[in-house]
Design a protein around this motif. Sequence first.
Motif, mmCIF file in Angstrom:
data_model
loop_
_atom_site.group_PDB
_atom_site.id
_atom_site.type_symbol
_atom_site.label_atom_id
_atom_site.label_comp_id
_atom_site.label_asym_id
_atom_site.label_seq_id
_atom_site.Cartn_x
_atom_site.Cartn_y
_atom_site.Cartn_z
ATOM 1 N N ASN A 40 -54.884 -12.407 60.221
ATOM 2 C CA ASN A 40 -56.195 -12.981 61.186
ATOM 3 C C ASN A 40 -56.992 -14.205 60.632
ATOM 4 O OD1 ASN A 40 -57.195 -11.147 59.068
ATOM 5 N ND2 ASN A 40 -59.043 -11.076 60.163
ATOM 6 N N ARG A 41 -56.276 -15.016 59.763
ATOM 7 C CA ARG A 41 -56.837 -16.366 59.385
ATOM 8 C C ARG A 41 -55.935 -17.617 59.201
ATOM 9 N NH1 ARG A 41 -59.220 -15.679 53.401
ATOM 10 N NH2 ARG A 41 -59.877 -13.625 54.386
ATOM 11 N N THR A 42 -56.525 -18.714 59.399
ATOM 12 C CA THR A 42 -55.414 -19.810 59.235
ATOM 13 C C THR A 42 -56.355 -20.842 58.505
ATOM 14 O OG1 THR A 42 -53.851 -21.296 59.941
ATOM 15 C CG2 THR A 42 -55.800 -21.194 61.076
ATOM 16 N N TYR A 43 -55.753 -21.847 57.829
ATOM 17 C CA TYR A 43 -56.559 -22.877 56.921
ATOM 18 C C TYR A 43 -56.329 -24.088 57.755
ATOM 19 C CZ TYR A 43 -57.592 -19.405 53.480
ATOM 20 O OH TYR A 43 -57.961 -18.413 52.697
ATOM 21 N N VAL A 44 -57.217 -25.051 57.984
ATOM 22 C CA VAL A 44 -57.097 -26.335 58.660
ATOM 23 C C VAL A 44 -57.806 -27.487 57.624
ATOM 24 C CG1 VAL A 44 -56.962 -25.571 60.756
ATOM 25 C CG2 VAL A 44 -59.184 -25.758 60.221
ATOM 26 N N TYR A 45 -57.953 -28.703 57.927
ATOM 27 C CA TYR A 45 -58.281 -29.647 57.070
ATOM 28 C C TYR A 45 -59.477 -30.269 57.985
ATOM 29 C CZ TYR A 45 -58.272 -33.417 53.508
ATOM 30 O OH TYR A 45 -58.165 -34.187 52.414
ATOM 31 N N GLY A 46 -60.745 -29.687 57.362
ATOM 32 C CA GLY A 46 -62.053 -30.250 58.115
ATOM 33 C C GLY A 46 -62.735 -31.472 57.249
ATOM 34 N N ALA A 47 -63.780 -31.966 57.695
ATOM 35 C CA ALA A 47 -64.446 -33.347 57.039
ATOM 36 C C ALA A 47 -64.799 -32.812 55.800
ATOM 37 C CB ALA A 47 -65.588 -33.562 58.091
ATOM 38 N N SER A 88 -63.387 -30.976 66.012
ATOM 39 C CA SER A 88 -63.722 -31.730 65.106
ATOM 40 C C SER A 88 -63.227 -32.218 64.105
ATOM 41 C CB SER A 88 -65.066 -30.945 64.370
ATOM 42 O OG SER A 88 -65.781 -31.656 63.331
ATOM 43 N N ALA A 89 -62.031 -31.336 63.471
ATOM 44 C CA ALA A 89 -61.367 -31.758 62.639
ATOM 45 C C ALA A 89 -60.202 -32.884 62.878
ATOM 46 C CB ALA A 89 -60.647 -30.526 61.945
ATOM 47 N N TYR A 90 -59.611 -32.604 64.204
ATOM 48 C CA TYR A 90 -58.436 -33.358 64.625
ATOM 49 C C TYR A 90 -58.433 -34.309 65.613
ATOM 50 C CZ TYR A 90 -56.317 -30.056 61.353
ATOM 51 O OH TYR A 90 -56.120 -29.640 60.207
ATOM 52 N N PHE A 172 -58.312 -36.609 56.870
ATOM 53 C CA PHE A 172 -59.370 -36.955 55.909
ATOM 54 C C PHE A 172 -58.873 -37.038 54.561
ATOM 55 C CE2 PHE A 172 -61.671 -34.606 59.310
ATOM 56 C CZ PHE A 172 -62.505 -35.328 59.782
ATOM 57 N N SER A 173 -57.598 -37.383 54.327
ATOM 58 C CA SER A 173 -56.881 -37.502 52.831
ATOM 59 C C SER A 173 -57.637 -38.458 52.206
ATOM 60 C CB SER A 173 -55.396 -37.531 53.256
ATOM 61 O OG SER A 173 -55.340 -38.988 54.096
ATOM 62 N N ASN A 174 -58.401 -39.676 52.841
ATOM 63 C CA ASN A 174 -58.937 -40.589 51.888
ATOM 64 C C ASN A 174 -60.155 -39.984 51.249
ATOM 65 O OD1 ASN A 174 -60.218 -40.318 54.634
ATOM 66 N ND2 ASN A 174 -61.285 -42.405 54.533
ATOM 67 N N LYS A 175 -60.514 -39.080 52.062
ATOM 68 C CA LYS A 175 -61.998 -38.336 51.188
ATOM 69 C C LYS A 175 -61.676 -37.240 50.088
ATOM 70 C CE LYS A 175 -65.240 -38.288 55.063
ATOM 71 N NZ LYS A 175 -66.135 -37.417 55.966
ATOM 72 N N LEU A 188 -48.756 -30.575 63.029
ATOM 73 C CA LEU A 188 -48.441 -31.032 64.413
ATOM 74 C C LEU A 188 -49.272 -32.009 64.864
ATOM 75 C CD1 LEU A 188 -46.625 -29.764 66.749
ATOM 76 C CD2 LEU A 188 -48.421 -28.525 67.516
ATOM 77 N N PHE A 189 -50.708 -31.988 64.613
ATOM 78 C CA PHE A 189 -51.705 -33.195 65.097
ATOM 79 C C PHE A 189 -51.397 -34.263 64.298
ATOM 80 C CE2 PHE A 189 -54.661 -29.372 65.898
ATOM 81 C CZ PHE A 189 -54.082 -28.962 67.382
#
Length: 207
Positions: A40-47, A88-90, A172-175, A188-189
């Motif tokens: 019931n969880r997943t991880y994404v790349y936020g700001a 917001s993330a993608y 946000f890989s530059n951050k 995917l995104f």
Amino acid sequence: MNIIIHPTYFPNIAHFVVLVKAKKVVFETDDNFLKQTYRNRTYVYGANGKLTLNIPVIHSQKNRQKYRDVKIFNEEKWQNLHWKSLLSAYRTSPFFEYYEDDLQPLFNTKSDYILDFNFKCLEVIYDCLQLELNTTKSETYQKTVENKTDFRHLVNAKKEPLKHFTPYTQVFSNKHGFISNLSILDLLFNEGPNALNYLESQTIITQ
């Protein structure tokens, strides 16, 4: 390779590397539900870096509850929160708009059970990846399985895979640099139609 693996919420890269390389997939649906897993969880790349998206569930008063019987706590507006987080993330990623219309209905329609919802998410991702899998569901729980490679350990959100995956460009890989093994949504995104090629090029994770 025949495998057994858990259906999880927008599975991570490790899950999908295993899935795309399998001849036959058995999804484990008869085990007990455990906390702090990818069920019931997943991880994404936020700001601000790695962001957890967690689906609230209703825990029964019993000590053990089957995964297939666990209901989602829909009193919380989690779907709205998750979709806003993904926007917001993608929103600025190369392929978000390409897949947006396929994914958004998942966050507008309520599901009662977490297992059913995870399968709905998987079906959408298969379509996005143009991936065809030979899948079945387990009928009884077996601690040790025969004639299948057991990847059920990948459901443990506290245990990271043994290797990092090949870096690809993230919003946000530059951050914060490259973050490995995020949700399939991140790949995917950012990679779009190349996502399947990426998954096929990665090494299978073993325990």
